[in-house]
Design a protein around this motif. Structure first.
Motif, PDB file in Angstrom:
ATOM      1  N   MET A 144      23.440 -11.737  14.213  1.00  0.00           N
ATOM      2  CA  MET A 144      24.338 -11.523  15.315  1.00  0.00           C
ATOM      3  C   MET A 144      25.134 -10.166  14.942  1.00  0.00           C
ATOM      4  SD  MET A 144      24.221 -14.127  17.326  1.00  0.00           S
ATOM      5  CE  MET A 144      25.721 -13.942  18.106  1.00  0.00           C
ATOM      6  N   VAL A 145      24.798  -9.572  14.063  1.00  0.00           N
ATOM      7  CA  VAL A 145      25.779  -8.402  13.878  1.00  0.00           C
ATOM      8  C   VAL A 145      25.900  -7.488  15.071  1.00  0.00           C
ATOM      9  CG1 VAL A 145      25.766  -5.930  12.687  1.00  0.00           C
ATOM     10  CG2 VAL A 145      25.397  -8.104  11.399  1.00  0.00           C
ATOM     11  N   ASP A 146      24.574  -7.345  15.836  1.00  0.00           N
ATOM     12  CA  ASP A 146      24.841  -6.493  17.047  1.00  0.00           C
ATOM     13  C   ASP A 146      25.112  -7.327  18.199  1.00  0.00           C
ATOM     14  OD1 ASP A 146      22.452  -8.249  17.433  1.00  0.00           O
ATOM     15  OD2 ASP A 146      21.192  -6.508  17.597  1.00  0.00           O
ATOM     16  N   GLY A 147      25.455  -8.783  18.000  1.00  0.00           N
ATOM     17  CA  GLY A 147      26.086  -9.454  19.212  1.00  0.00           C
ATOM     18  C   GLY A 147      24.878 -10.153  19.900  1.00  0.00           C
ATOM     19  N   ASP A 148      23.699  -9.972  19.604  1.00  0.00           N
ATOM     20  CA  ASP A 148      22.722 -10.487  20.266  1.00  0.00           C
ATOM     21  C   ASP A 148      21.819 -11.271  19.327  1.00  0.00           C
ATOM     22  OD1 ASP A 148      20.868 -11.081  22.362  1.00  0.00           O
ATOM     23  OD2 ASP A 148      19.385  -9.304  21.620  1.00  0.00           O
ATOM     24  N   PHE A 149      21.317 -12.418  19.482  1.00  0.00           N
ATOM     25  CA  PHE A 149      20.360 -13.345  18.950  1.00  0.00           C
ATOM     26  C   PHE A 149      19.133 -13.348  19.575  1.00  0.00           C
ATOM     27  CE2 PHE A 149      19.622 -17.635  17.001  1.00  0.00           C
ATOM     28  CZ  PHE A 149      19.409 -17.138  15.757  1.00  0.00           C
ATOM     29  N   ALA A 150      18.336 -12.183  18.961  1.00  0.00           N
ATOM     30  CA  ALA A 150      16.924 -12.093  19.518  1.00  0.00           C
ATOM     31  C   ALA A 150      15.963 -13.031  19.234  1.00  0.00           C
ATOM     32  CB  ALA A 150      16.629 -10.729  18.981  1.00  0.00           C
ATOM     33  N   PRO A 151      14.896 -13.379  20.208  1.00  0.00           N
ATOM     34  CA  PRO A 151      14.107 -14.311  19.931  1.00  0.00           C
ATOM     35  C   PRO A 151      13.429 -14.205  18.759  1.00  0.00           C
ATOM     36  CG  PRO A 151      13.908 -13.536  22.411  1.00  0.00           C
ATOM     37  CD  PRO A 151      14.806 -12.553  21.480  1.00  0.00           C
ATOM     38  N   ALA A 152      13.111 -13.221  18.153  1.00  0.00           N
ATOM     39  CA  ALA A 152      12.223 -12.639  16.989  1.00  0.00           C
ATOM     40  C   ALA A 152      13.258 -13.267  15.712  1.00  0.00           C
ATOM     41  CB  ALA A 152      12.079 -11.464  16.592  1.00  0.00           C
ATOM     42  N   GLU A 153      14.401 -12.923  16.046  1.00  0.00           N
ATOM     43  CA  GLU A 153      15.349 -13.280  14.775  1.00  0.00           C
ATOM     44  C   GLU A 153      15.438 -14.977  14.790  1.00  0.00           C
ATOM     45  OE1 GLU A 153      18.437  -9.526  15.094  1.00  0.00           O
ATOM     46  OE2 GLU A 153      18.563 -11.155  16.489  1.00  0.00           O
ATOM     47  N   HIS A 154      15.458 -15.537  15.850  1.00  0.00           N
ATOM     48  CA  HIS A 154      15.559 -16.950  16.112  1.00  0.00           C
ATOM     49  C   HIS A 154      14.087 -17.540  15.528  1.00  0.00           C
ATOM     50  CE1 HIS A 154      17.044 -20.588  18.372  1.00  0.00           C
ATOM     51  NE2 HIS A 154      16.833 -20.863  17.316  1.00  0.00           N
ATOM     52  N   LYS A 155      13.151 -17.085  15.816  1.00  0.00           N
ATOM     53  CA  LYS A 155      11.855 -17.429  15.289  1.00  0.00           C
ATOM     54  C   LYS A 155      11.991 -17.179  13.659  1.00  0.00           C
ATOM     55  CE  LYS A 155       6.830 -16.680  15.662  1.00  0.00           C
ATOM     56  NZ  LYS A 155       5.867 -16.024  16.316  1.00  0.00           N
ATOM     57  N   LEU A 156      12.188 -16.359  13.181  1.00  0.00           N
ATOM     58  CA  LEU A 156      12.501 -15.894  11.722  1.00  0.00           C
ATOM     59  C   LEU A 156      13.273 -16.988  11.035  1.00  0.00           C
ATOM     60  CD1 LEU A 156      11.729 -14.535   9.095  1.00  0.00           C
ATOM     61  CD2 LEU A 156      13.393 -13.050   9.546  1.00  0.00           C
ATOM     62  N   ILE A 157      14.397 -17.512  11.546  1.00  0.00           N
ATOM     63  CA  ILE A 157      15.212 -18.445  11.230  1.00  0.00           C
ATOM     64  C   ILE A 157      14.662 -19.546  11.230  1.00  0.00           C
ATOM     65  CG2 ILE A 157      17.565 -19.477  11.633  1.00  0.00           C
ATOM     66  CD1 ILE A 157      18.751 -16.450  12.200  1.00  0.00           C
ATOM     67  N   ASN A 158      14.084 -20.225  12.179  1.00  0.00           N
ATOM     68  CA  ASN A 158      13.556 -21.289  12.346  1.00  0.00           C
ATOM     69  C   ASN A 158      12.263 -21.417  11.219  1.00  0.00           C
ATOM     70  OD1 ASN A 158      14.785 -22.310  14.346  1.00  0.00           O
ATOM     71  ND2 ASN A 158      13.631 -21.418  15.879  1.00  0.00           N
ATOM     72  N   THR A 159      11.293 -20.286  11.093  1.00  0.00           N
ATOM     73  CA  THR A 159      10.536 -20.376   9.911  1.00  0.00           C
ATOM     74  C   THR A 159      11.188 -20.468   8.557  1.00  0.00           C
ATOM     75  OG1 THR A 159       9.108 -18.980  11.341  1.00  0.00           O
ATOM     76  CG2 THR A 159       8.677 -18.919   9.053  1.00  0.00           C
ATOM     77  N   VAL A 160      12.241 -19.917   8.235  1.00  0.00           N
ATOM     78  CA  VAL A 160      13.048 -19.955   6.883  1.00  0.00           C
ATOM     79  C   VAL A 160      13.246 -21.489   6.957  1.00  0.00           C
ATOM     80  CG1 VAL A 160      14.658 -19.084   5.530  1.00  0.00           C
ATOM     81  CG2 VAL A 160      13.021 -17.550   6.759  1.00  0.00           C
ATOM     82  N   GLY A 161      14.066 -22.047   7.705  1.00  0.00           N
ATOM     83  CA  GLY A 161      14.717 -23.095   7.898  1.00  0.00           C
ATOM     84  C   GLY A 161      13.679 -24.189   7.585  1.00  0.00           C
ATOM     85  N   ALA A 162      12.437 -24.213   8.303  1.00  0.00           N
ATOM     86  CA  ALA A 162      11.618 -25.224   8.119  1.00  0.00           C
ATOM     87  C   ALA A 162      10.947 -25.110   6.518  1.00  0.00           C
ATOM     88  CB  ALA A 162      10.088 -24.903   9.106  1.00  0.00           C
ATOM     89  N   LYS A 163      10.958 -24.056   6.258  1.00  0.00           N
ATOM     90  CA  LYS A 163      10.240 -23.984   4.661  1.00  0.00           C
ATOM     91  C   LYS A 163      11.433 -24.288   3.714  1.00  0.00           C
ATOM     92  CE  LYS A 163       6.866 -20.661   5.117  1.00  0.00           C
ATOM     93  NZ  LYS A 163       5.471 -21.422   5.087  1.00  0.00           N
ATOM     94  N   LEU A 164      12.776 -24.449   4.074  1.00  0.00           N
ATOM     95  CA  LEU A 164      13.775 -25.071   3.347  1.00  0.00           C
ATOM     96  C   LEU A 164      13.839 -26.495   3.455  1.00  0.00           C
ATOM     97  CD1 LEU A 164      16.664 -22.161   3.837  1.00  0.00           C
ATOM     98  CD2 LEU A 164      15.235 -22.715   1.964  1.00  0.00           C
ATOM     99  N   GLY A 165      13.172 -27.126   4.405  1.00  0.00           N
ATOM    100  CA  GLY A 165      13.039 -28.589   4.488  1.00  0.00           C
ATOM    101  C   GLY A 165      13.899 -29.112   5.718  1.00  0.00           C
ATOM    102  N   PHE A 166      14.351 -28.152   6.619  1.00  0.00           N
ATOM    103  CA  PHE A 166      15.157 -28.694   7.828  1.00  0.00           C
ATOM    104  C   PHE A 166      13.972 -28.878   8.999  1.00  0.00           C
ATOM    105  CE2 PHE A 166      18.332 -25.987   5.468  1.00  0.00           C
ATOM    106  CZ  PHE A 166      19.579 -26.708   5.631  1.00  0.00           C
ATOM    107  N   ASP A 167      14.618 -30.095   9.588  1.00  0.00           N
ATOM    108  CA  ASP A 167      13.652 -30.205  10.733  1.00  0.00           C
ATOM    109  C   ASP A 167      14.031 -29.480  12.130  1.00  0.00           C
ATOM    110  OD1 ASP A 167      15.561 -31.858  12.064  1.00  0.00           O
ATOM    111  OD2 ASP A 167      14.751 -33.636  11.307  1.00  0.00           O
ATOM    112  N   LYS A 168      13.350 -29.553  13.024  1.00  0.00           N
ATOM    113  CA  LYS A 168      13.623 -28.897  14.352  1.00  0.00           C
ATOM    114  C   LYS A 168      15.170 -29.252  14.930  1.00  0.00           C
ATOM    115  CE  LYS A 168      12.692 -26.591  18.356  1.00  0.00           C
ATOM    116  NZ  LYS A 168      13.673 -25.697  18.406  1.00  0.00           N
TER     117      LYS A 168
END
Length: 63
Positions: A22-46
């Motif tokens: 969010m540093v640039d004020g925008d939450f780009a789809p690619a950033e969201h996808k990466l965070i979802n991928t990392v979150g899933a690997k950390l054990g969080f569900d959708k």
């Protein structure tokens, strides 16, 4: 990043990623996808991931 050892560290790591995205004020789809991928690997569900992202985006925007 170090491997988080507990739930608090996992959430903190995701929060740091969201802040960086969010540093640039925008939450780009690619950033969201990466965070979802990392979150899933950390054990969080959708649903948990969506709640964490929403909570932290709101917290960042309020500051």
């Amino acid at each position: 990043y170090l491997i988080p050892q507990n739930q608090v560290e996992k959430e903190k790591q995701l929060e740091d990623m969201i802040k960086l995205a969010m540093v640039d004020g925008d939450f780009a789809p690619a950033e969201h996808k990466l965070i979802n991928t990392v979150g899933a690997k950390l054990g969080f569900d959708k649903k948990e991931l969506d709640q964490l992202v929403e909570k932290h985006i709101h917290k960042i925007k309020v500051k």
